[in-house]
Design an enzyme around this catalytic site. Structure first.
Site, PDB file in Angstrom:
ATOM      1  N   GLU A 201      -1.698  -2.865   7.285  1.00 29.82           N
ATOM      2  CA  GLU A 201      -1.976  -2.855   5.633  1.00 29.82           C
ATOM      3  C   GLU A 201      -1.499  -1.508   4.864  1.00 29.82           C
ATOM      4  OE1 GLU A 201      -5.988  -4.036   5.091  1.00 29.82           O
ATOM      5  OE2 GLU A 201      -5.487  -3.797   2.963  1.00 29.82           O
TER       6      GLU A 201
ATOM      7  N   GLU B  92     -14.119   3.208   6.912  1.00 29.02           N
ATOM      8  CA  GLU B  92     -13.966   2.201   5.632  1.00 29.02           C
ATOM      9  C   GLU B  92     -14.913   1.842   5.792  1.00 29.02           C
ATOM     10  OE1 GLU B  92     -11.880  -1.130   6.625  1.00 29.02           O
ATOM     11  OE2 GLU B  92     -11.308  -1.394   4.573  1.00 29.02           O
TER      12      GLU B  92
HETATM   13  C1  BGC Z   1      -8.613  -2.102   1.424  1.00 23.85           C
HETATM   14  C2  BGC Z   1      -9.142  -1.711   0.677  1.00 23.85           C
HETATM   15  C3  BGC Z   1      -9.343  -2.392  -0.332  1.00 23.85           C
HETATM   16  C4  BGC Z   1      -9.362  -3.173  -0.386  1.00 23.85           C
HETATM   17  C5  BGC Z   1      -9.909  -4.216  -1.901  1.00 23.85           C
HETATM   18  C6  BGC Z   1      -8.971  -3.580   2.216  1.00 23.85           C
HETATM   19  O1  BGC Z   1      -8.362  -4.266   2.603  1.00 23.85           O
HETATM   20  O2  BGC Z   1      -8.259  -1.440   3.109  1.00 23.85           O
HETATM   21  O3  BGC Z   1      -9.179   0.053   0.970  1.00 23.85           O
HETATM   22  O4  BGC Z   1      -9.622  -0.685  -1.633  1.00 23.85           O
HETATM   23  O5  BGC Z   1      -9.155  -4.471   0.277  1.00 23.85           O
HETATM   24  O6  BGC Z   1     -11.015  -5.249  -1.267  1.00 23.85           O
END
Ligand code: BGC
Length: 878
Positions: A463, A748
């Protein structure tokens, strides 16, 4: 007297090369004067002039306190020309300083682009499991040239997409890695400027460039890696020459093969022989093919700190979970790679796998990397010691698993390299509470690991995108900890370039993933960063540059609202509350509409700063209308089971028994912007306090959005004790819980998750809480733009014996420290020049020293060093 120091041009320290904008000058001030009353800047293209105090292109004085972003307005600056500048200042008594040290900036080609974008014809491809389309093996490019006269100076303006390494006569130029900073390569590529004078030989010279994929890949709408190289050579006799990328360059493949951010890279050192000396003159490139010329985007100067290998970590532990496999623990989760030393038979392959967590059997757990392969592979050439570190990839890791190493690796031969945009540290904090210190450290590491030319969400899985939400939530934190001015100026350009005709922005910027329209809680990064650039760094130019686009974005929201309520544009809202990814009780419509209000307020303030009174009024009125719409949609009254009147902002009803469907975040947001009518504001706050204190036993029940504001709302409304308690918790859900489970960067999710899916262990988005240490525990609250006026309201918690910290503002360094001994509290304060600090004595304290301040409740401090002793009168402090 005061003295200017640390001269900056466009926020960057001298020398600044390759400039393509009208420069703005800043300096800091030190000495025992109170403030600057006047300044004089001189700019000259002759060093001798500058030494004599003469500016042959600009000599400008003003009676002004301003020391930030003074825009050049002298004679027209010439391309490729260097200028020296100096400044002197006068203090409040008219005492004149010495001239500052001279600083240097140099103008770039200003559109005089002569080189062509080039690449290899038909490079070899490979498949990276994280991407749909194929990627390319690294491309090696070379060119020889001859220098017949004495060189006065030589400059290279270079960009290589996605990533490049530039070498001249066998040596790497510069110390940046993974250059250039990521952008939308259809719209713009950033060039770096290097002084290569010391690299050149009289006679034959060679330039070599290696190109890697980086993010310039088909999946994101781009294609093969490509190079732009323009070298200007100025001879002592005044003549100039160019060496340019064009069809005469040659290309081939080399030892560096597969490479990508997610994949890792493969370096086959046995191939070095074939191209030995490729970046030196007199190399036989007969086997190499000619390059092809391709189209490329416009170029802009990369006026921001580059990515560098900033720090190394030695392994703290090593073990072997299985025969032939060694795992190293570097003790800290970082972004970067492993560098190792090895010797062994030719053809041996050493593999390094990276991960943030471990499996039960002691191997590295890579499940949460999803499709990111994250393996570096090195094939030994044999015959002695070899050192390897990758060039064109990076990983998020604390642990590395090494396989295929000949013999047993010694920890001496392995190190972890921390790689990130090399922003300067601009603040720090420490106190007697270990959990707080660890939270602060986790935030700082997560923040750095997520600065890779853009602010990323995470450094490890497939990502690593510029999610605007993550960027906006942590921007203030980042600004307290680091000098972000140049970084955010560039990122604002990225945001603007992502804007569609209809005004919408993408959740992810640069829009490698095209996610339009962005959730307003994400897209607020545009308004928020603009405001911070002005508020913290005094940058008016960015406001001018982005004003029309911001208006367009606000128009987009307005058009997509129904009676000013935004129902259809959000998709993440209060993302990642405890127990889920999606907000449970906080309606996305509420967060979206709240950010609509938030952004319109900012736009109205920007209009005012830019002197546009009419639009200031127009947007203030719009904001007021949104506030009313928000209140009538969400503000509710209920009678609780004791028959008491309760006011709250309505959230989602989870069951029919839910009498008061609401959430911490639903109330925090309107309280933060004081949206509730005064008559019920306290009632709403009472609801929030009940939710936090009783329903959640002083824990966060917020996602990333609520977490950003909740501690401030509690603290500003008289319950700082509760904020303190929440932040110090160690059981789930809390920051202390992460730390107790070994976090060295923030997770996260509030949960400890170690399987596939969304559970990065290095996300900075919850790191917004770090500002609470600066703003509330130390009490440093900037009140006027550019840190001109600061309120100081430390929280002398009884559970803390000391707290101290510093922030380098654009004026100089502000230091605050307090220490408790029983009922005595000593405060130490250092105030930079031209700054006014208002200290608020807590109501349950009185000043005992100096005694002439003993009656005071509010004390003004100007520049200088100050100490105070306070005593608690009774019971503690408020
Ligand atoms: C990311 C987040 C992001 C989010 C939004 C994720 O996959 O890692 O940090 O802001 O998606 O939905």
């Amino acid at each position: 007297m005061i003295q200017p120091y640390d001269l900056r041009c466009e926020y960057l320290p001298s020398p600044v090369l390759g400039l393509d904008v009208i420069p703005r000058f800043s300096w800091k001030l030190q000495g025992n004067g109170k403030k600057q009353s006047r300044f004089r800047i001189i700019v000259s293209n002759k060093f001798e002039d500058i030494l004599l105090g003469q500016g042959n292109v600009w000599d400008y004085s003003a009676d002004s306190e301003e020391n930030i972003n003074i825009e050049y307005s002298g004679k027209e600056l010439q391309r490729y020309t260097g200028y020296y500048w100096r400044v002197k200042v006068w203090d409040e008594n008219g005492d004149e300083s010495e001239w500052s040290e001279p600083a240097y900036f140099e103008v770039g080609p200003l559109g005089d682009w002569r080189a062509k974008w080039i690449t290899m014809k038909n490079p070899r491809t490979f498949k990276d499991p994280a991407h749909k389309n194929e990627l390319y093996h690294a491309i090696y490019l070379r060119k020889e040239f001859v220098i017949k006269r004495n060189v006065k100076k030589a400059r290279v303006y270079v960009s290589g997409l996605g990533v490049y390494e530039l070498r001249i006569n066998g040596k790497k130029v510069g110390d940046s890695v993974l250059d250039p900073a990521q952008t939308d390569y259809l719209k713009v590529a950033l060039y770096s400027t290097y002084d290569i004078t010391p690299f050149l030989n009289h006679g034959k010279n060679a330039v070599g460039v290696i190109l890697g994929n980086g993010r310039h890949i088909k999946d994101y709408g781009y294609d093969k890696p490509k190079l732009f190289f323009q070298c200007l050579i100025e001879y002592e006799n005044g003549e100039i020459d160019f060496v340019l990328s064009d069809e005469s360059w040659k290309a081939t493949h080399g030892p560096l093969k597969e490479n990508s951010f997610f994949y890792g890279e493969h370096y086959d050192a046995t191939e070095e022989e074939r191209i030995n000396g490729w970046d030196l003159p007199d190399f036989n490139d007969g086997e190499w093919g000619f390059v092809e010329v391709v189209d490329g985007p416009p170029l802009k100067a990369q006026l921001m700190p580059p990515i560098r290998a900033c720090h190394t970590f030695k392994p703290q532990k090593m073990w072997s979970p299985r025969s032939g496999i060694y795992v190293f623990d570097f003790g800290q989760n970082i972004s970067g790679w492993v560098r190792f030393r090895v010797s062994g038979p030719r053809g041996t392959i050493v593999k390094v796998r990276y991960g943030e967590i471990l499996n039960r059997d002691g191997t590295v757990n890579t499940k949460n990397l999803r499709a990111a392969r994250s393996i570096d592979e090195y094939t030994l050439k044999g015959g002695g010691t070899e050192v390897y570190e990758p060039r064109f990839t990076y990983h998020g890791f604390r642990y590395a698993e090494i396989e295929g190493y000949p013999g047993i690796p010694s920890p001496e031969d392995i190190e972890a390299v921390f790689v990130h945009t090399d922003v300067e540290k601009s603040g720090d904090f420490i106190c007697s509470n270990e959990i707080f210190n660890k939270i602060h450290q986790c935030v700082v590491y997560s923040q750095l690991a997520n600065l890779m030319g853009i602010p990323t969400d995470c450094p490890q899985r497939d990502e690593r995108m510029g999610w605007l939400g993550d960027a906006q939530l942590t921007a203030e934190e980042a600004i307290f900890n680091f000098n972000m001015a140049a970084f955010y100026s560039k990122y604002l350009m990225d945001i603007k370039l992502s804007q569609r005709e209809d005004g919408s922005l993408s959740d992810v910027v640069p829009p490698y993933w095209k996610r339009y329209p962005a959730d307003p809680a994400w897209a607020t990064a545009y308004a928020t960063l603009l405001w911070y650039m002005y508020f913290f760094y005094g940058d008016k130019r960015v406001l001018e540059e982005h004003y029309e686009s911001l208006k367009k974005y606000i128009d987009f929201l307005e058009k997509n609202s129904r009676d000013l309520i935004l129902e259809d544009v959000g998709q993440h809202g209060d993302w990642c509350p405890p127990g889920d990814r999606f907000p449970k009780r906080t309606p996305i419509t509420l967060t979206s509409t709240w950010y609509f209000y938030h952004d319109v307020l900012i736009l109205s303030k920007i209009a005012k700063v830019l002197g546009n009174e009419e639009e200031h009024l127009k947007y203030s009125k719009l904001a007021e209308e949104i506030r009313e719409a928000f209140n009538s949609k969400f503000l509710r009254k209920a009678i609780d089971h004791e028959g008491k009147e309760r006011w709250y902002y309505e959230g989602l009803r989870l069951s029919s028994k839910d009498r008061m469907p609401t959430s911490q975040t639903a109330n925090v947001l309107p309280l933060w912007l004081e949206m509730a009518p005064p008559a019920v504001k306290e009632k709403v706050f009472e609801t929030l306090v009940n939710l936090v204190e009783i329903d959640s036993d002083a824990h966060f029940d917020t996602g990333v959005v609520g977490t950003r504001y909740i501690l401030e709302v509690l603290s500003d409304n008289g319950r700082i004790d509760l904020a303190f308690k929440m932040l110090g918790q160690e059981d789930y859900p809390s920051f202390g819980y992460m730390i107790r489970h070994g976090a060295t960067t923030l997770w996260e999710r509030w949960e400890k998750l170690e399987n596939k899916g969304m559970n990065s262990h290095n996300h900075v988005m919850f790191g917004s809480v770090d500002t609470w240490f600066y703003k509330y525990l130390l009490g440093i609250q900037p009140k006027k733009e550019k840190w001109k006026e600061i309120h100081l309201k430390p929280y002398f918690s009884r559970e803390i014996t000391f707290a101290k910290g510093w922030i380098t503002t654009p004026r100089g360094t502000l230091k605050v420290a307090w220490e408790r001994e029983g009922k005595r509290i000593r405060v130490h304060l250092e105030v930079p020049v031209s700054t006014l600090v208002t200290f608020f004595v807590p109501s349950l304290c009185s000043v005992v020293e100096p005694d002439d301040l003993s009656e005071k409740k509010v004390i003004l401090f100007e520049a200088g060093v100050h100490t105070l002793s306070l005593e608690e009168v009774q019971g503690g402090n408020d």
